[in-house]
Scaffold this motif. Structure first.
Motif, mmCIF file in Angstrom:
data_model
loop_
_atom_site.group_PDB
_atom_site.id
_atom_site.type_symbol
_atom_site.label_atom_id
_atom_site.label_comp_id
_atom_site.label_asym_id
_atom_site.label_seq_id
_atom_site.Cartn_x
_atom_site.Cartn_y
_atom_site.Cartn_z
ATOM 1 N N ALA A 161 -12.786 -31.997 -39.696
ATOM 2 C CA ALA A 161 -12.327 -30.605 -39.586
ATOM 3 C C ALA A 161 -13.301 -29.772 -38.766
ATOM 4 C CB ALA A 161 -12.142 -30.006 -40.975
ATOM 5 N N MET A 162 -14.590 -29.952 -38.982
ATOM 6 C CA MET A 162 -15.595 -29.200 -38.232
ATOM 7 C C MET A 162 -15.590 -29.586 -36.758
ATOM 8 S SD MET A 162 -17.742 -26.811 -38.208
ATOM 9 C CE MET A 162 -17.684 -26.540 -39.992
ATOM 10 N N ALA A 163 -15.403 -30.879 -36.468
ATOM 11 C CA ALA A 163 -15.350 -31.336 -35.073
ATOM 12 C C ALA A 163 -14.118 -30.766 -34.371
ATOM 13 C CB ALA A 163 -15.334 -32.861 -35.017
ATOM 14 N N GLY A 164 -12.998 -30.672 -35.092
ATOM 15 C CA GLY A 164 -11.798 -30.069 -34.527
ATOM 16 C C GLY A 164 -11.994 -28.602 -34.213
ATOM 17 N N LEU A 165 -12.664 -27.900 -35.133
ATOM 18 C CA LEU A 165 -12.966 -26.483 -34.908
ATOM 19 C C LEU A 165 -13.825 -26.306 -33.665
ATOM 20 C CD1 LEU A 165 -13.080 -23.487 -35.779
ATOM 21 C CD2 LEU A 165 -14.994 -24.099 -37.294
ATOM 22 N N GLU A 166 -14.847 -27.114 -33.520
ATOM 23 C CA GLU A 166 -15.732 -27.001 -32.354
ATOM 24 C C GLU A 166 -14.988 -27.307 -31.061
ATOM 25 O OE1 GLU A 166 -18.750 -25.705 -32.335
ATOM 26 O OE2 GLU A 166 -18.364 -25.327 -34.463
ATOM 27 N N ARG A 167 -14.058 -28.254 -31.113
ATOM 28 C CA ARG A 167 -13.287 -28.595 -29.917
ATOM 29 C C ARG A 167 -12.419 -27.430 -29.460
ATOM 30 N NH1 ARG A 167 -13.028 -32.188 -25.745
ATOM 31 N NH2 ARG A 167 -13.289 -33.975 -27.141
ATOM 32 N N VAL A 168 -11.697 -26.800 -30.397
ATOM 33 C CA VAL A 168 -10.817 -25.707 -29.970
ATOM 34 C C VAL A 168 -11.626 -24.476 -29.549
ATOM 35 C CG1 VAL A 168 -8.812 -26.502 -31.282
ATOM 36 C CG2 VAL A 168 -10.415 -24.885 -32.357
ATOM 37 N N LYS A 169 -12.791 -24.280 -30.168
ATOM 38 C CA LYS A 169 -13.669 -23.189 -29.737
ATOM 39 C C LYS A 169 -14.093 -23.369 -28.282
ATOM 40 C CE LYS A 169 -16.133 -21.532 -33.875
ATOM 41 N NZ LYS A 169 -17.476 -21.470 -34.505
ATOM 42 N N ARG A 170 -14.305 -24.619 -27.899
ATOM 43 C CA ARG A 170 -14.803 -24.911 -26.562
ATOM 44 C C ARG A 170 -13.692 -24.996 -25.514
ATOM 45 N NH1 ARG A 170 -17.085 -29.305 -27.875
ATOM 46 N NH2 ARG A 170 -15.624 -30.829 -27.003
ATOM 47 N N ASP A 171 -12.592 -25.660 -25.860
ATOM 48 C CA ASP A 171 -11.604 -26.032 -24.846
ATOM 49 C C ASP A 171 -10.251 -25.352 -24.981
ATOM 50 O OD1 ASP A 171 -13.534 -27.740 -23.892
ATOM 51 O OD2 ASP A 171 -12.689 -29.536 -24.830
ATOM 52 N N PHE A 172 -10.033 -24.585 -26.040
ATOM 53 C CA PHE A 172 -8.705 -24.005 -26.266
ATOM 54 C C PHE A 172 -8.776 -22.489 -26.427
ATOM 55 C CE2 PHE A 172 -7.906 -28.391 -26.933
ATOM 56 C CZ PHE A 172 -6.542 -28.593 -26.777
ATOM 57 N N THR A 173 -9.528 -21.835 -25.556
ATOM 58 C CA THR A 173 -9.685 -20.385 -25.660
ATOM 59 C C THR A 173 -8.603 -19.664 -24.855
ATOM 60 O OG1 THR A 173 -11.138 -20.154 -23.733
ATOM 61 C CG2 THR A 173 -12.177 -20.675 -25.856
ATOM 62 N N PHE A 174 -8.241 -18.488 -25.299
ATOM 63 C CA PHE A 174 -7.280 -17.668 -24.565
ATOM 64 C C PHE A 174 -7.851 -17.222 -23.218
ATOM 65 C CE2 PHE A 174 -5.333 -17.154 -28.780
ATOM 66 C CZ PHE A 174 -3.990 -17.298 -28.453
ATOM 67 N N GLU A 175 -9.163 -16.970 -23.172
ATOM 68 C CA GLU A 175 -9.763 -16.547 -21.900
ATOM 69 C C GLU A 175 -9.559 -17.612 -20.833
ATOM 70 O OE1 GLU A 175 -13.138 -15.773 -24.749
ATOM 71 O OE2 GLU A 175 -11.001 -16.150 -25.121
ATOM 72 N N ASN A 176 -9.809 -18.856 -21.196
ATOM 73 C CA ASN A 176 -9.633 -19.953 -20.244
ATOM 74 C C ASN A 176 -8.185 -20.066 -19.786
ATOM 75 O OD1 ASN A 176 -8.684 -23.071 -20.164
ATOM 76 N ND2 ASN A 176 -10.670 -22.867 -19.149
ATOM 77 N N ARG A 177 -7.254 -19.990 -20.738
ATOM 78 C CA ARG A 177 -5.839 -20.138 -20.402
ATOM 79 C C ARG A 177 -5.364 -19.001 -19.488
ATOM 80 N NH1 ARG A 177 -6.890 -24.674 -22.174
ATOM 81 N NH2 ARG A 177 -5.950 -25.550 -24.068
ATOM 82 N N LEU A 178 -5.695 -17.762 -19.825
ATOM 83 C CA LEU A 178 -5.222 -16.629 -19.015
ATOM 84 C C LEU A 178 -5.894 -16.617 -17.646
ATOM 85 C CD1 LEU A 178 -4.951 -13.749 -21.638
ATOM 86 C CD2 LEU A 178 -3.136 -15.173 -20.712
ATOM 87 N N HIS A 179 -7.162 -17.020 -17.595
ATOM 88 C CA HIS A 179 -7.829 -17.103 -16.292
ATOM 89 C C HIS A 179 -7.091 -18.087 -15.397
ATOM 90 C CE1 HIS A 179 -11.098 -17.106 -13.357
ATOM 91 N NE2 HIS A 179 -10.946 -18.427 -13.302
ATOM 92 N N ARG A 180 -6.722 -19.229 -15.940
ATOM 93 C CA ARG A 180 -5.988 -20.223 -15.149
ATOM 94 C C ARG A 180 -4.629 -19.689 -14.719
ATOM 95 N NH1 ARG A 180 -5.102 -25.542 -18.016
ATOM 96 N NH2 ARG A 180 -4.078 -25.972 -16.030
#
Length: 380
Positions: free
Chosen positions: A356-375
């Motif tokens: 669960a903690m590894a999943g949280l860290e993954r989405v914090k790093r790779d699944f951010t709204f800033e990244n998606r909207l920038h793209r």
């Protein structure tokens, strides 16, 4: 310089998208409206047309696709970006998808590719999560209220399958049952559209013509969606029935399911105030995807991880692409495998918490709204 008009309705993701626009320093205004009919609303057209002419907006943005927003954007020649988390898109007339103003981003690659081939300006964009939005200091009382072994948040998909199959011949009923049973055995693939033939539709509508006084005829899209919901509903029912015979199981849903006496029916969970507590305090959060989702990662999965919860999900191709299975989330191959894995991770608390903690860290790093909207606004 961009100036975005962010059209909002009672959808998920609004808060995360607004916070991302602020962090990216993209100027924006919001316009809220809740449709009763997404395809016909003269009052909305009047209000939105007036709003969009008040300022020199360069783009319009929304969660999910609105045909009427698209209509106004086409009129005034402003690009319309819609990020779709539903599968399928719930509109009757799909011709509006082909307007030149549209830029549609689908969370499901399979859906995006299908529309691309048809000529729609469609892209693939996985969903995102703002972990700060869901962060809560959980009280002792809240822990007691929400703690459980297994939870499922979502519909149980009680369809009208029995009603619509009642007038049909035994042969057609058997064929439809064969489609449902075949789809239930396949994880990571959507078979139903290939199995719904024109001959099947013709036979069904021939039977309906004998009994329907209103001239009802079943369309292809309607039949495929009904079969997908029926298949998903059966899988969710069987999973909950199997697990609740051995563990504490909570169901958060507006649906009432009287056939599951051992499941604790918790009713609706508010997205921002209750859902994070459900996900963080459940030892296992089940994700059983609607069968229309071909490859994509449902919003439920990223939300669970964003709340620090443990995910046990059916197989989805993109889960394997974006996460390390067994280290950041867990995937089951069939209902027997689901039960075995649920039992294992309920008995291995430290391993479950580590995933669960590894999943949280993954989405914090790779699944951010800033990244998606920038793209969306700079790279595509």
């Amino acid at each position: 310089m961009k100036k975005i008009l962010f059209f909002q309705w009672h959808s998920f993701m609004n808060k995360g998208m607004e916070r991302a626009l602020q962090k990216l320093e993209i100027p924006y205004d919001t316009f809220f409206y809740q449709f009763e009919d997404w395809e016909h609303d003269d009052r909305f057209l009047e209000l939105f047309r007036k709003k969009i002419k008040e300022c020199a907006y360069t783009d319009v943005l929304s969660v999910n696709f609105s045909p009427l927003v698209s209509q106004i954007c086409e009129e005034v020649a402003i690009p319309y970006t819609a990020w779709v988390y539903d599968s399928p898109i719930h509109i009757r007339d799909t011709k509006c998808l082909f307007r030149s103003c549209n830029r549609l981003f689908f969370f499901d690659r399979g859906q995006a590719e299908e529309y691309q081939k048809a000529g729609v300006c469609a892209y693939h964009m996985p969903l995102a999560v703002d972990t700060d939005v869901f962060h809560m200091n959980v009280s002792r009382k809240e822990r007691e209220i929400y703690k459980t072994d297994v939870s499922l948040v979502g519909k149980v998909y009680q369809t009208e399958y029995a009603y619509f199959t009642a007038p049909l011949t035994d042969y057609i009923k058997g064929y439809l049952e064969g489609i449902v049973n075949a789809q239930m055995k396949v994880y990571g693939g959507y078979l139903i559209p290939e199995l719904v033939t024109q001959e099947l539709l013709d036979h069904m509508n021939g039977e309906y013509a004998k009994v329907a006084t209103d001239g009802f005829q079943m369309g292809r899209q309607e039949l495929e969606f009904m079969l997908a919901c029926e298949t998903t509903g059966r899988e969710r029912y069987m999973a909950l029935a199997l697990l609740s015979g051995h563990y504490n199981v909570d169901l958060y849903s507006t649906d009432k399911e009287t056939r599951l006496p051992k499941v604790h029916m918790k009713g609706y969970a508010d997205y921002y105030t209750q859902m994070p507590l459900v996900f963080s305090q459940s030892k296992i959060n089940l994700n059983i995807s609607l069968k229309t989702i071909k490859t994509g990662i449902p919003l439920r999965v990223t939300d669970v991880m964003g709340c620090g919860g443990f995910v046990l999900s059916n197989y989805q191709q993109e889960l394997e692409e974006y996460f390390v299975i067994g280290e950041e989330c867990v995937v089951y191959e069939n209902l027997q495998d689901m039960f075995i894995k649920a039992k294992y991770y309920l008995e291995h608390e430290e391993e479950r918490k580590r995933i669960a903690m590894a999943g949280l860290e993954r989405v914090k790093r790779d699944f951010t709204f800033e990244n998606r909207l920038h793209r969306m606004f700079n790279e595509v």
